[in-house]
Design a protein around this motif. Structure first.
Motif, PDB file in Angstrom:
ATOM      1  N   VAL A 132       0.841  -1.205   0.000  1.00 43.52           N
ATOM      2  CA  VAL A 132       0.000   0.000   0.000  1.00 43.52           C
ATOM      3  C   VAL A 132       0.873   1.250   0.000  1.00 43.52           C
ATOM      4  O   VAL A 132       0.607   2.217  -0.722  1.00 43.52           O
ATOM      5  N   ILE A 133       1.942   1.232   0.802  1.00 41.41           N
ATOM      6  CA  ILE A 133       2.841   2.391   0.862  1.00 41.41           C
ATOM      7  C   ILE A 133       3.527   2.611  -0.476  1.00 41.41           C
ATOM      8  O   ILE A 133       3.591   3.742  -0.986  1.00 41.41           O
ATOM      9  N   MET A 134       4.023   1.557  -1.083  1.00 41.47           N
ATOM     10  CA  MET A 134       4.714   1.702  -2.361  1.00 41.47           C
ATOM     11  C   MET A 134       3.774   2.182  -3.466  1.00 41.47           C
ATOM     12  O   MET A 134       4.187   2.902  -4.383  1.00 41.47           O
ATOM     13  N   ALA A 135       2.496   1.806  -3.361  1.00 38.27           N
ATOM     14  CA  ALA A 135       1.513   2.249  -4.356  1.00 38.27           C
ATOM     15  C   ALA A 135       1.266   3.753  -4.289  1.00 38.27           C
ATOM     16  O   ALA A 135       0.749   4.352  -5.240  1.00 38.27           O
ATOM     17  N   LEU A 136       1.653   4.379  -3.182  1.00 40.94           N
ATOM     18  CA  LEU A 136       1.497   5.831  -3.025  1.00 40.94           C
ATOM     19  C   LEU A 136       2.642   6.597  -3.695  1.00 40.94           C
ATOM     20  O   LEU A 136       2.643   7.823  -3.707  1.00 40.94           O
ATOM     21  N   ASN A 137       3.630   5.861  -4.212  1.00 38.51           N
ATOM     22  CA  ASN A 137       4.788   6.438  -4.910  1.00 38.51           C
ATOM     23  C   ASN A 137       5.555   7.462  -4.060  1.00 38.51           C
ATOM     24  O   ASN A 137       5.827   8.586  -4.504  1.00 38.51           O
ATOM     25  N   PRO A 138       5.920   7.097  -2.843  1.00 39.69           N
ATOM     26  CA  PRO A 138       6.655   8.045  -1.997  1.00 39.69           C
ATOM     27  C   PRO A 138       8.104   8.198  -2.428  1.00 39.69           C
ATOM     28  O   PRO A 138       8.662   7.331  -3.109  1.00 39.69           O
ATOM     29  N   GLU A 139       8.705   9.295  -2.023  1.00 41.94           N
ATOM     30  CA  GLU A 139      10.140   9.511  -2.230  1.00 41.94           C
ATOM     31  C   GLU A 139      10.923   9.271  -0.947  1.00 41.94           C
ATOM     32  O   GLU A 139      12.154   9.238  -0.959  1.00 41.94           O
ATOM     33  N   GLY A 140      10.209   9.140   0.177  1.00 42.46           N
ATOM     34  CA  GLY A 140      10.844   8.855   1.450  1.00 42.46           C
ATOM     35  C   GLY A 140       9.810   8.435   2.478  1.00 42.46           C
ATOM     36  O   GLY A 140       8.616   8.720   2.332  1.00 42.46           O
ATOM     37  N   ILE A 141      10.268   7.746   3.538  1.00 41.46           N
ATOM     38  CA  ILE A 141       9.398   7.253   4.607  1.00 41.46           C
ATOM     39  C   ILE A 141       9.872   7.825   5.937  1.00 41.46           C
ATOM     40  O   ILE A 141      11.063   7.743   6.259  1.00 41.46           O
ATOM     41  N   LEU A 142       8.947   8.414   6.692  1.00 41.37           N
ATOM     42  CA  LEU A 142       9.280   8.869   8.046  1.00 41.37           C
ATOM     43  C   LEU A 142       8.508   8.023   9.044  1.00 41.37           C
ATOM     44  O   LEU A 142       7.276   7.933   8.958  1.00 41.37           O
TER      45      LEU A 142
END
Length: 361
Positions: free
Chosen positions: A205-215
């Motif tokens: 689910v997180i990768m599907a949001l296309n993030p550039e970084g994770i906090l």
């Protein structure tokens, strides 16, 4: 109004009650900050805890709703030496007593907080009942028997669904274990697009949001209870820049293969010294944690220690040997406390701007 606290070892401290009228049971801890009582009471990381302020005079500058770190409080009580009922500050909207009534927090003042703090330091954090009425021995026993330490408070204090804060900068997915507003404010200052997700959001689910970084945010409880998050971080730390703060630091350590343990009485306050090992430079930091990372357990995990506590040598920061993955045990966003280490947000932003996670490295 009468007020008292009852400790699990049988000790009773009597004083005067203020705030919400009632009785609560929680884990007794102490905080050494001279200011910031409002931020402390609204910090979700204090969920389930009864807080003793070591500074004697509390409430002297009042409260202002703009400084709340969350919409509600999860703290179970506040213990102080002296209560200021007539604050002096041009920004004050109300006094501490009224705020605690609104947030349903039981308070007791007129307590010998120095004696109480020494007891915690000697015996460790312990069960405590705080009340504004005289309790019978059967009532006390019943409260203690029915209270359990909820190590998974992170499941209650964070968001329940995905929410978005618009920005023109890097896209950050913030995993909410009980995030303080000032962490979000720091990301907003950098114009980040922020997507806040629940503590147990899966990797896919997180990768599907296309993030550039994770906090990975701060939060309450035992980091080992964040099973879903630990598994997610194991997968994601080789894909994207990761920045962990406080509980997020502990979760990152567990995901990397390290171990955590519960401290005797933890670090809570705005005056904790740490040293940046690479820079060979010391900083005063804001801290609030009852668990820590075992330094020896990091060997062979790819993680190296970057910050050390100047009082007890506990691990205060780690980073990966070659991946853009790092974390700190303290709070670089302060609130309350110094913001001398806010440069760590710039480090995180730079990793994202350099293209980590986009196949450019």
């Amino acid at each position: 109004m009468y007020g008292a606290i009852y400790l699990e070892d049988g000790t009773v401290y009597e004083g005067k009650g203020f705030g919400f009228e009632g009785t609560s049971c929680g884990e007794l801890v102490f905080n050494t900050s001279m200011t910031g009582y409002q931020e402390i009471l609204t910090d979700p990381s204090y969920a389930g805890q009864i807080i003793t302020m070591t500074y004697p005079l509390i409430g002297n500058y009042g409260v202002n709703s703009n400084y709340n770190e969350a919409k509600k409080s999860y703290a179970k009580g506040l213990i102080i030496k002296s209560l200021c009922e007539k604050p002096s500050n041009f920004m004050s909207e109300n006094n501490l007593d009224k705020m605690m009534k609104d947030l349903k927090i039981v308070g007791v003042y007129g307590i010998d907080t120095r004696s109480l703090t020494k007891k915690i330091r000697n015996s460790g954090a312990m069960k405590c009942i705080i009340s504004n009425k005289v309790l019978k021995s059967e009532e006390i026993k019943n409260y203690f028997d029915n209270w359990r330490c909820e190590d998974d408070w992170m499941k209650e204090v964070g968001v329940k669904g995905i929410c978005k804060i618009e920005g023109t900068g890097p896209k950050v997915v913030l995993v909410d274990f009980g995030v303080k507003k000032n962490i979000i404010r720091n990301l907003m200052k950098k114009n980040c697009e922020i997507i806040v997700v629940p503590y147990n959001t899966p990797y896919e689910v997180i990768m599907a949001l296309n993030p550039e970084g994770i906090l990975l945010s701060n939060g309450p409880g035992d980091p080992k209870c964040a099973v879903e998050a630990i598994e997610m971080v194991k997968k994601i730390m080789s894909k994207l820049p990761v920045f962990g703060i406080c509980l997020g630091h502990q979760i990152l350590s567990l995901a990397a293969g390290g171990e955590t343990y519960k401290m005797k009485f933890g670090h809570r306050g705005g005056n904790h010294g740490v040293i940046d090992i690479k820079l060979d430079k010391s900083f005063i930091t804001s801290q609030n944690h009852g668990y820590a990372v075992q330094g020896e357990s990091l060997k062979g995990t790819g993680m190296i220690e970057t910050f050390k506590n100047l009082n007890d040598d506990t691990v205060e920061g780690i980073e990966h040997e070659y991946l853009p993955v790092f974390s700190v045990q303290f709070h670089p966003e302060g609130a309350p406390g110094p913001e001398d280490t806010s440069y760590l947000f710039d480090k995180f932003i730079n990793y994202m701007k350099e293209g980590w996670g986009k196949g450019e490295k």
